[in-house]
Scaffold this active site. Sequence first.
Site, PDB file in Angstrom:
ATOM      1  N   THR A   1      24.162  18.010  -3.660  1.00 15.69           N
ATOM      2  CA  THR A   1      23.049  18.118  -4.597  1.00 15.69           C
ATOM      3  C   THR A   1      21.832  18.497  -3.751  1.00 15.69           C
ATOM      4  O   THR A   1      21.878  18.460  -2.519  1.00 15.69           O
ATOM      5  CB  THR A   1      22.756  16.778  -5.308  1.00 15.69           C
TER       6      THR A   1
ATOM      7  N   ARG B   1      16.348  18.879  -8.946  1.00 13.92           N
ATOM      8  CA  ARG B   1      17.651  18.353  -9.370  1.00 13.92           C
ATOM      9  C   ARG B   1      18.631  19.520  -9.525  1.00 13.92           C
ATOM     10  O   ARG B   1      18.399  20.428 -10.314  1.00 13.92           O
ATOM     11  CB  ARG B   1      17.457  17.641 -10.710  1.00 13.92           C
TER      12      ARG B   1
ATOM     13  N   TYR C   1      17.155  34.866 -18.494  1.00 14.19           N
ATOM     14  CA  TYR C   1      18.621  34.825 -18.418  1.00 14.19           C
ATOM     15  C   TYR C   1      19.084  35.740 -17.293  1.00 14.19           C
ATOM     16  O   TYR C   1      18.605  36.865 -17.173  1.00 14.19           O
ATOM     17  CB  TYR C   1      19.240  35.311 -19.740  1.00 14.19           C
TER      18      TYR C   1
ATOM     19  N   LYS D   1      18.494  14.647  -3.442  1.00 17.72           N
ATOM     20  CA  LYS D   1      18.544  13.298  -2.858  1.00 17.72           C
ATOM     21  C   LYS D   1      17.787  13.325  -1.526  1.00 17.72           C
ATOM     22  O   LYS D   1      16.580  13.519  -1.544  1.00 17.72           O
ATOM     23  CB  LYS D   1      20.004  12.848  -2.743  1.00 17.72           C
TER      24      LYS D   1
ATOM     25  N   GLU E   1      22.785  35.880 -16.086  1.00 17.79           N
ATOM     26  CA  GLU E   1      24.213  35.643 -15.828  1.00 17.79           C
ATOM     27  C   GLU E   1      24.745  36.651 -14.822  1.00 17.79           C
ATOM     28  O   GLU E   1      24.458  37.848 -14.917  1.00 17.79           O
ATOM     29  CB  GLU E   1      25.005  35.713 -17.142  1.00 17.79           C
TER      30      GLU E   1
ATOM     31  N   ASP F   1      31.788  16.410   0.343  1.00 18.41           N
ATOM     32  CA  ASP F   1      30.684  16.276  -0.602  1.00 18.41           C
ATOM     33  C   ASP F   1      29.561  15.544   0.125  1.00 18.41           C
ATOM     34  O   ASP F   1      29.645  14.337   0.364  1.00 18.41           O
ATOM     35  CB  ASP F   1      31.177  15.475  -1.817  1.00 18.41           C
TER      36      ASP F   1
HETATM   37  N1  DSN Z   1      24.317   9.183  -9.444  1.00 21.24           N
HETATM   38  C1  DSN Z   1      24.371   9.486  -8.036  1.00 21.24           C
HETATM   39  C2  DSN Z   1      24.097   8.290  -7.204  1.00 21.24           C
HETATM   40  O1  DSN Z   1      23.302   7.471  -7.612  1.00 21.24           O
HETATM   41  O2  DSN Z   1      24.629   8.170  -6.113  1.00 21.24           O
HETATM   42  C3  DSN Z   1      25.633  10.128  -7.657  1.00 21.24           C
HETATM   43  O3  DSN Z   1      25.861  11.219  -8.467  1.00 21.24           O
END
Ligand code: DSN
Length: 420
Positions: free
Chosen positions: A230, A239, A58, A233, A60, A204
């Site tokens: 994120t 993730r 933990y 990707k 925080e 974003d």
């Molecule tokens: N779920 C993602 C996508 O497939 O683009 C976006 O958050």
Amino acid sequence: MISMVSSEHTLKIMDPEIAALIDKELQRQQQHIELIASENFTSPAVIETVGSILTNKYAEGYPQKRYYGGCEFVDQIESLAIERAKQLFGCEHANVQPHSGSQANTAVYMACLKPHDKILTMSLEHGGHLTHGYAKNISGMLYDVTHYGVSENTGEIDYDQLESLAHEQHPKMITIGASAYSRTIDFERVGTIAKNCGALLMADIAHIAGLVATRLHPSPIPYADFVTTTTHKTLRGPRGGMIMCSQEWAKAIDSAVFPGTQGGPLMHVIAGKAVCFLEALKPEFKRYQQQIIANAKALCKGMQEQGFHIVSGTTDNHLFLVDLRPTLPEVSGKDAQIALEKANITLNKNTVPLETRSPFQASGIRIGTPAITTRGMKEKEMLQIANFIATILQNITDETLIAHIKQQVIEWCLNFPLPY
Ligand code: DSN
């Protein structure tokens, strides 16, 4: 690290049911052609980090300002993640604690908006994201949302519409960024629009983060007040999410993440992000991103040669949308997704501009190349994939043919092993 677990405590012994399902999922990943544009295969080093004992801790708060003892080493880990993120993207401040892209976006809103403030965002139907003001997401419930979209003729973002809506609505914030958009985004132009109407700008870059990190897509950092992403990707990390901003907003963003919207950070995932950023700083990562784009262009061209209509006519990034209606009007996106899945080709249905079906049926499919590029596939393989897809979609009720292609796909995937 896994080898530190003595044999009687391995997952296979402790929980054979879950162990068997993980094995099956690994086999599924190995035997499918993965075309979901938001998925990827992260490195064994990231997997090892995310599966480490850091999950026990933990922490925080932030480095040197924690609410718990014993944070000496996780402080160093989080500081490394922050410094590497700043180096990779050239930003002044990075918060690496958001558990996901959605958490990152929500924290940005919390940092600078009040309920009922106006936001101007890209609509979900035109390629935006749930957290960009969708009615059933918290962003759509808390704020007064106006949507812009893509031009129905070109399939490209309608910057003129965005500009006139910005001057008409005087939003407190404009968001730019997409989940299903294949063209280069003009962050500079949107930055100017935001500045001229006194709005804050949030970019974003969840989908294109790897391309932005390697400067194969222009960076929004000079133009946006906040950049969210994120890490799993095109960036190919664990993730999770991240927020970047100038020093001016650093304190507000940090407070909006913790204690504003999250409690304890996931230190094993933050360590995985640090490993991912180190990998992304290496020259071979840029070559990987170049190949993602080359593969997307080749696969897009392959689909066009098979007679399919591509939204906006081409791709500049890692994905593209196929509008099935001109070629196969009776086949919905959902039908296509299901038929392809039967042949071990995984992708998702997607709405397209001027959509005539519900989002659950949709008239398009979204195709992305980050994951297959990680497996080592190149332009030649893209033509083969286009051929598989076209054959299935043109013979969608022929179960024998689809089963035959499935066998071909399984054998073909053996040539591109995953590193696990
Ligand atoms: N779920 C993602 C996508 O497939 O683009 C976006 O958050």
